[in-house]
Write a protein that holds these residues in place. Structure first.
Motif, PDB file in Angstrom:
ATOM      1  N   PHE A 475       0.828  -1.367   0.078  1.00 57.68           N
ATOM      2  CA  PHE A 475      -0.010  -0.105  -0.126  1.00 57.68           C
ATOM      3  C   PHE A 475       0.759   1.255   0.054  1.00 57.68           C
ATOM      4  N   LYS A 476       0.497   2.518  -0.513  1.00 56.58           N
ATOM      5  CA  LYS A 476       1.072   3.578  -0.488  1.00 56.58           C
ATOM      6  C   LYS A 476       1.528   4.236   0.949  1.00 56.58           C
ATOM      7  N   HIS A 477       0.658   3.898   1.925  1.00 57.69           N
ATOM      8  CA  HIS A 477       0.983   4.390   3.125  1.00 57.69           C
ATOM      9  C   HIS A 477       1.972   3.587   3.703  1.00 57.69           C
ATOM     10  N   ARG A 478       2.304   2.480   3.217  1.00 56.47           N
ATOM     11  CA  ARG A 478       3.323   1.634   4.003  1.00 56.47           C
ATOM     12  C   ARG A 478       4.641   1.835   3.306  1.00 56.47           C
ATOM     13  N   ASP A 479       4.801   2.364   2.016  1.00 55.72           N
ATOM     14  CA  ASP A 479       5.863   2.570   1.004  1.00 55.72           C
ATOM     15  C   ASP A 479       5.429   3.790   0.074  1.00 55.72           C
ATOM     16  N   ARG A 480       5.656   5.091   0.305  1.00 56.02           N
ATOM     17  CA  ARG A 480       5.528   5.852  -0.623  1.00 56.02           C
ATOM     18  C   ARG A 480       5.957   5.875  -1.797  1.00 56.02           C
ATOM     19  N   HIS A 481       7.084   5.022  -2.112  1.00 58.49           N
ATOM     20  CA  HIS A 481       7.471   5.009  -3.405  1.00 58.49           C
ATOM     21  C   HIS A 481       6.994   3.986  -4.215  1.00 58.49           C
ATOM     22  N   THR A 482       6.161   3.056  -3.641  1.00 51.62           N
ATOM     23  CA  THR A 482       5.362   2.052  -4.421  1.00 51.62           C
ATOM     24  C   THR A 482       4.341   2.862  -5.403  1.00 51.62           C
ATOM     25  N   SER A 483       4.032   2.087  -6.529  1.00 49.43           N
ATOM     26  CA  SER A 483       3.240   2.563  -7.498  1.00 49.43           C
ATOM     27  C   SER A 483       2.171   1.230  -7.779  1.00 49.43           C
ATOM     28  N   PHE A 484       0.865   1.752  -8.297  1.00 54.34           N
ATOM     29  CA  PHE A 484      -0.242   0.874  -8.712  1.00 54.34           C
ATOM     30  C   PHE A 484       0.236   0.211  -9.944  1.00 54.34           C
ATOM     31  N   ASN A 485      -0.009  -1.152  -9.710  1.00 49.78           N
ATOM     32  CA  ASN A 485       0.372  -2.041 -10.780  1.00 49.78           C
ATOM     33  C   ASN A 485      -1.258  -2.819 -11.378  1.00 49.78           C
ATOM     34  N   GLN A 486      -1.688  -2.471 -12.357  1.00 50.41           N
ATOM     35  CA  GLN A 486      -3.070  -2.909 -13.016  1.00 50.41           C
ATOM     36  C   GLN A 486      -2.968  -4.317 -13.206  1.00 50.41           C
ATOM     37  N   ASP A 487      -1.922  -4.814 -13.142  1.00 47.23           N
ATOM     38  CA  ASP A 487      -1.858  -6.194 -13.745  1.00 47.23           C
ATOM     39  C   ASP A 487      -1.581  -7.298 -12.696  1.00 47.23           C
ATOM     40  N   GLU A 488      -1.470  -6.503 -11.299  1.00 46.64           N
ATOM     41  CA  GLU A 488      -1.402  -7.372 -10.269  1.00 46.64           C
ATOM     42  C   GLU A 488      -2.891  -7.301  -9.423  1.00 46.64           C
ATOM     43  N   PRO A 489      -3.284  -8.399  -8.671  1.00 43.19           N
ATOM     44  CA  PRO A 489      -4.640  -8.271  -7.893  1.00 43.19           C
ATOM     45  C   PRO A 489      -4.827  -6.932  -6.963  1.00 43.19           C
ATOM     46  N   ILE A 490      -6.002  -6.806  -6.911  1.00 41.61           N
ATOM     47  CA  ILE A 490      -6.162  -5.356  -5.932  1.00 41.61           C
ATOM     48  C   ILE A 490      -6.817  -6.148  -4.533  1.00 41.61           C
ATOM     49  N   ILE A 491      -6.494  -5.138  -3.537  1.00 40.25           N
ATOM     50  CA  ILE A 491      -7.054  -5.579  -2.259  1.00 40.25           C
ATOM     51  C   ILE A 491      -7.302  -4.176  -1.902  1.00 40.25           C
ATOM     52  N   ILE A 492      -8.508  -4.197  -1.222  1.00 39.00           N
ATOM     53  CA  ILE A 492      -9.018  -3.133  -0.478  1.00 39.00           C
ATOM     54  C   ILE A 492      -8.562  -2.885   0.888  1.00 39.00           C
ATOM     55  N   HIS A 493      -8.349  -1.718   1.224  1.00 38.88           N
ATOM     56  CA  HIS A 493      -8.123  -1.418   2.789  1.00 38.88           C
ATOM     57  C   HIS A 493      -8.769  -1.871   3.743  1.00 38.88           C
ATOM     58  N   GLU A 494      -7.978  -2.674   4.473  1.00 41.48           N
ATOM     59  CA  GLU A 494      -9.208  -3.204   5.792  1.00 41.48           C
ATOM     60  C   GLU A 494     -10.093  -2.326   6.310  1.00 41.48           C
ATOM     61  N   GLY A 495      -9.475  -1.267   6.465  1.00 44.88           N
ATOM     62  CA  GLY A 495     -10.450  -0.119   7.179  1.00 44.88           C
ATOM     63  C   GLY A 495     -11.917   0.023   6.562  1.00 44.88           C
ATOM     64  N   LEU A 496     -11.945  -0.464   5.324  1.00 47.09           N
ATOM     65  CA  LEU A 496     -13.113  -0.325   4.472  1.00 47.09           C
ATOM     66  C   LEU A 496     -13.819  -1.543   4.304  1.00 47.09           C
ATOM     67  N   TRP A 497     -13.415  -2.529   4.836  1.00 47.84           N
ATOM     68  CA  TRP A 497     -14.093  -3.665   4.870  1.00 47.84           C
ATOM     69  C   TRP A 497     -15.751  -3.882   5.188  1.00 47.84           C
ATOM     70  N   LYS A 498     -15.558  -3.214   6.439  1.00 49.05           N
ATOM     71  CA  LYS A 498     -16.914  -3.314   7.180  1.00 49.05           C
ATOM     72  C   LYS A 498     -17.900  -2.465   6.788  1.00 49.05           C
ATOM     73  N   ALA A 499     -17.343  -1.283   6.195  1.00 46.56           N
ATOM     74  CA  ALA A 499     -18.413  -0.255   5.609  1.00 46.56           C
ATOM     75  C   ALA A 499     -18.795  -0.782   4.105  1.00 46.56           C
ATOM     76  N   LEU A 500     -18.232  -1.651   3.472  1.00 51.11           N
ATOM     77  CA  LEU A 500     -18.387  -2.335   2.153  1.00 51.11           C
ATOM     78  C   LEU A 500     -19.019  -3.425   2.260  1.00 51.11           C
TER      79      LEU A 500
END
Length: 504
Positions: A475-500
């Protein structure tokens, strides 16, 4: 003050024999004060939290007051505004510290862009206008410094008096300064700036004269002598993004001109500084040929990331405990009021709660506010903590991320992407699944899924799942140098699981 003791036996329901700290007396979790969602509100309601309760693991205050760096970058909720409010509150009791706060959201860029229009290209006129405005605020600050030589130096005195005649001193707001400078009746008196000749100019000639006056003020800066420190703090970029009032060329010019002025202050041996509190994601988008050089020389990155394997060392854990200690000295909130861990798989409660945040102070403070709301008189049960996490997810984090997307994603598309994620019902949906749900929901054709996912990655609403078996993710908040890779699986932030209402 209540006394905190220890129990010789674990409370009912805990599987560990580890000795846990418990509260004796009447102290409850809800009796503590952890803070508010915004620093300005906190400063008004409970300024002690921003004075004695201010946690500064990265020595930001020292850097702002005495260091060489002036550009403080951080993601939304990282504490940029808290730094500004802390300095302002400290200045109230320090006669040698003068702090002015300028809300950049007050500026009307449509009005700003009219200043010097027509005769000078934007690349040249925007820095000139920013220099004028920033120097006006500097001279306003100096006008209150009785230890400065402004009253003894005739030219400095006349400059301040001239700005007073123009209505720009004392206590101007950015909005007022911009409107007065752009006004068709705006007048500049050369005699008031020390030239000995009086000339009134209307808007038609302001374009030719304003750069001259800016240079005159720059020259006068070299004459200033004071033992005090003057800080001009520019904040409010979050509001600009949320309201969609961005003009990237003008904001890029602000960064460049703040850099130039700060170097001039150093060369003049003047203890003054323009401090810019800017969102990292916005800074990345600003146009500037020297942006990386400014970042390397002048930027401080406010990064609260922690080692998940050693959560007790987290500065966010320290923040919570430090603010609690304002009520009861040396109180460990996690040991005293929370279960050892959640669920049946063990682990540390600190890590489990931090995983619901994006490693920023605002998230952890709002999480603890929800824990307080759902707590009782003693240590919280797993069920109470779970209810608090649900409320935090639904009432804070989801709306907070929606706000953060404003300015980058159209409002209808923000609504649509969360409809899609909610329909998927999965913590780690595939991109193909999301495309299918978008079609099923008849989302408009202009909806750009890849662009929206990329923006969501930048604000840590989603990450990339690198290993499904171990749930290892980035995640970006764990490593600000990382970038999104649309070819890799997506995972939603744990803090949103209950709301969604998401499941594996």
């Amino acid at each position: 003050m209540p006394i905190v003791g220890r129990s010789s036996t674990p409370p009912s329901g805990e599987s560990s024999g580890k000795e846990r700290q418990v509260s004796s007396g009447n102290l409850r979790l809800r009796d503590l004060s952890f803070g508010f969602a915004s620093a300005d509100f906190e400063a008004a309601q409970d300024p002690n939290l921003l004075l004695r309760g201010f946690v500064d693991p990265y020595k930001l205050v020292s850097e702002a007051r005495n260091g060489k760096r002036w550009l403080f970058l951080g993601y939304k909720g990282s504490g940029k505004s808290a730094l500004g409010e802390h300095l302002r509150l400290v200045a109230a009791s320090d006669p040698q510290l003068f702090v002015q706060s300028v809300n950049i959201a007050d500026v009307s860029f449509s009005t700003f862009s009219q200043i010097l229009k027509g005769q000078i290209e934007p690349a040249a006129r925007y820095p000139t206008v920013w220099s004028w405005l920033l120097l006006v605020f500097l001279f306003n600050s100096l006008s209150k410094d009785q230890g400065a030589n402004c009253a003894q130096d005739e030219e400095l005195y006349m400059a301040i008096e001239g700005l007073k005649e123009l209505g720009l001193v004392p206590e101007p707001t950015l909005k007022e300064a911009v409107m007065r400078t752009a006004d068709t009746g705006f007048t500049l008196k050369l005699s008031a700036l020390g030239f000995g000749v009086e000339l009134t100019t209307k808007k038609s000639s302001t374009a030719a004269d304003l750069p001259f006056f800016v240079e005159r003020l720059r020259m006068l800066v070299r004459r200033i002598a004071t033992k005090s420190t003057h800080l001009l703090i520019i904040d409010g970029f979050d509001e600009l993004l949320r309201e969609g009032k961005l003009q990237y060329d003008a904001l890029g010019a602000l960064i460049s001109e703040a850099n130039h002025l700060n170097m001039e202050f150093v060369n003049a041996s003047l203890t003054a500084k323009v401090i810019v509190l800017c969102r990292t994601d916005l800074f990345e988008r600003l146009p500037s040929a020297n942006k990386n050089k400014i970042r390397q020389n002048a930027a401080v990155h406010i990064d609260w990331k922690c080692d998940r394997r050693n959560p007790k060392s987290s500065p966010l854990v320290a923040l919570i405990n430090h603010r609690a200690s304002l009520t009861d000295k040396d109180l460990d909130v996690f040991e005293t009021f929370l279960p050892e861990y959640l669920g049946t798989h063990g682990g540390d409660i600190r890590t489990q709660l931090l995983d619901h945040t994006r490693y920023v102070p605002r998230d952890i403070v709002m999480l603890f506010n929800q824990l307080q709301e759902h707590s009782g008189d003693g240590r919280m049960t797993n069920h109470q903590v779970d209810n608090a996490l649900t409320a935090y997810s639904r009432d804070y984090l989801l709306p907070e991320i929606k706000d953060e997307l404003e300015g980058y994603v159209d409002g209808e598309d923000i609504k649509a992407i969360f409809q899609i994620l909610g329909s998927a019902r999965r913590i780690s949906p595939s991109r193909t699944d999301l495309e299918g749900y978008a079609r099923n929901l008849h989302i408009r054709k202009e909806f750009d899924l890849d662009k929206i996912l990329s923006v969501m990655f930048e604000c840590s609403a989603i990450g990339n799942l690198l290993n499904r078996r171990s749930s290892y993710s980035t995640f970006k908040h764990r490593d600000r140098h990382t970038s999104f890779n649309q070819d890799e699986p997506i995972i939603i932030h744990e803090g949103l699981w209950k709301a969604l209402n998401l499941k594996w």
